[in-house]
Motif scaffolding. Sequence first.
Motif, PDB file in Angstrom:
ATOM      1  N   GLU A  93      28.283   3.704  39.886  1.00 54.89           N
ATOM      2  CA  GLU A  93      29.307   4.955  40.105  1.00 54.89           C
ATOM      3  C   GLU A  93      28.872   5.680  41.746  1.00 54.89           C
ATOM      4  N   ALA A  94      28.175   4.629  42.335  1.00 53.37           N
ATOM      5  CA  ALA A  94      28.250   4.402  44.152  1.00 53.37           C
ATOM      6  C   ALA A  94      29.669   4.641  44.770  1.00 53.37           C
ATOM      7  N   LEU A  95      29.882   4.032  43.893  1.00 54.18           N
ATOM      8  CA  LEU A  95      31.700   3.134  44.428  1.00 54.18           C
ATOM      9  C   LEU A  95      32.340   4.115  43.876  1.00 54.18           C
ATOM     10  N   ARG A  96      32.164   5.481  43.164  1.00 54.85           N
ATOM     11  CA  ARG A  96      33.076   6.745  43.009  1.00 54.85           C
ATOM     12  C   ARG A  96      33.667   6.577  43.992  1.00 54.85           C
ATOM     13  N   LEU A  98      43.771  -0.523  46.224  1.00 53.67           N
ATOM     14  CA  LEU A  98      42.616  -0.202  45.544  1.00 53.67           C
ATOM     15  C   LEU A  98      42.058  -1.079  44.869  1.00 53.67           C
ATOM     16  N   THR A  99      42.323  -1.878  44.187  1.00 55.38           N
ATOM     17  CA  THR A  99      41.052  -3.233  43.290  1.00 55.38           C
ATOM     18  C   THR A  99      40.565  -4.090  44.360  1.00 55.38           C
ATOM     19  N   VAL A 100      41.774  -4.261  45.073  1.00 56.85           N
ATOM     20  CA  VAL A 100      40.519  -5.194  46.087  1.00 56.85           C
ATOM     21  C   VAL A 100      40.455  -3.906  47.106  1.00 56.85           C
ATOM     22  N   GLY A 101      40.559  -2.781  47.831  1.00 52.79           N
ATOM     23  CA  GLY A 101      39.665  -2.606  48.758  1.00 52.79           C
ATOM     24  C   GLY A 101      38.575  -1.668  47.738  1.00 52.79           C
ATOM     25  N   VAL A 102      38.130  -1.637  46.855  1.00 54.16           N
ATOM     26  CA  VAL A 102      36.778  -1.197  46.106  1.00 54.16           C
ATOM     27  C   VAL A 102      35.903  -2.690  46.008  1.00 54.16           C
ATOM     28  N   ALA A 126      22.053 -13.715  56.946  1.00 52.86           N
ATOM     29  CA  ALA A 126      21.797 -13.189  58.517  1.00 52.86           C
ATOM     30  C   ALA A 126      21.781 -11.229  58.650  1.00 52.86           C
ATOM     31  N   ALA A 127      22.271 -11.023  58.261  1.00 55.30           N
ATOM     32  CA  ALA A 127      22.371  -9.099  58.716  1.00 55.30           C
ATOM     33  C   ALA A 127      22.937  -8.477  57.285  1.00 55.30           C
ATOM     34  N   PRO A 128      21.575  -8.319  56.612  1.00 57.13           N
ATOM     35  CA  PRO A 128      22.092  -7.741  54.959  1.00 57.13           C
ATOM     36  C   PRO A 128      22.561  -6.967  55.080  1.00 57.13           C
ATOM     37  N   GLY A 129      23.326  -5.893  54.528  1.00 53.87           N
ATOM     38  CA  GLY A 129      23.775  -4.747  54.243  1.00 53.87           C
ATOM     39  C   GLY A 129      23.614  -3.922  52.953  1.00 53.87           C
ATOM     40  N   ASP A 130      24.163  -2.536  52.598  1.00 48.43           N
ATOM     41  CA  ASP A 130      23.769  -2.326  50.944  1.00 48.43           C
ATOM     42  C   ASP A 130      24.932  -2.534  49.949  1.00 48.43           C
ATOM     43  N   ASP A 131      25.335  -3.873  49.805  1.00 47.92           N
ATOM     44  CA  ASP A 131      25.840  -4.212  49.431  1.00 47.92           C
ATOM     45  C   ASP A 131      25.683  -5.453  48.179  1.00 47.92           C
TER      46      ASP A 131
END
Length: 368
Positions: free
Chosen positions: A86-89, A119-123, A170-175
């Motif tokens: 849902e955060a990807l909406r 669209l799908t590859v961008g998501v 090395a540099a974690p993110g919110d993914d």
Amino acid sequence: MDLEGLSVLAVTRDRELRTVLADRGETYVRGRADENWRALRDGEVEVSDSLLTLLTGVQSLLAKNGADHSRSRRPLQTHFTRRRVEALRPRVEELTDELLSALEGRDRVDVKAEVTWPLTVGVLVGLLGVDDEDAPLLGGIARRLFELSDGDVYADAYAFIARLIARKRAAPGDDLTSALVTAHGEDRLSDEELSGNLFLLIIAGFETTMGAAANAVRALLAHPDQLARVTGGTVGWSQAVEEVLRRYTSVSVLPAVYTTRETELGGVTVPAGEMLLLAYAAAGLDQRTWDEAEAFDVGRETRGHLAFGHGPHLCLGAPLARLELEVLLRRLFERFPDLALDEPSAAAAPVRSWMMHHPRHVWVRPRG
């Protein structure tokens, strides 16, 4: 079914496929074709290098069984949540609007190339924390794998994944990749499992949804009476998406399960050590399960279709795929109410893959 010149069994009926998918490794197991497929193990058949790698070398959770599968799947269930989807909406909506804006004023457009693909590859890029400039590489890996014509795709894919893992450590993110890389305790995966599951996310998270979106646009334009039911508000978009997934799933056939013992399936005696292909598209057209199965009816009650699988291997990405399809279709037809298929697309050739089924192009006229 003919598979690269080999005659193999495919499970084509809804009830029988549901039985196979619900099994937890007692009668039907996954992975390690070199051990579980008797004909291959005993040297009775030869397969291409690409197919052999697909059947033996991809160590994702799809190739695991029972408790081992549950342990490997748990981290993805923990971190690939509905909340994360849902955060990807906002990203889905923003990307959709950007891509549709580029269609304004155009006379003829390939919706697949210019909308459903990016669209799908961008998501997926946003979900996995991949750099935007690597998006074409990500989509190319999935396409090359499903065509089974490029033996280098596996090496390229795992090299890409190794770089991604190293960068996130090395540099974690919110993914999602960062969440899996930094997981501890029971959710921690070995490097091999981590690579295998990320490989699965790349190939399953892009090609399948992209193909379903292309099929959806084409199906709705080819059935204006059904499209009118949705745009007129008689049927909701979410319900229409489910009928697209049943009738026009992009997943035709997937390999494979292997019998651990002699068993009977659909009145057929299947020996031990046999390979069975999983024919999802055929199950969606099973007359025993669906009334007038060939008909495209957006108002149909479609609960229980097998487009996302069933049982312990039920697709974890189903909520994201549904989100992308609903947002895209709703906004596409709201923005271009006169959208029409361009005649050549009515007989568009399918992609070269026995696993996937969607057209190479979906040419449309945005202004009708």
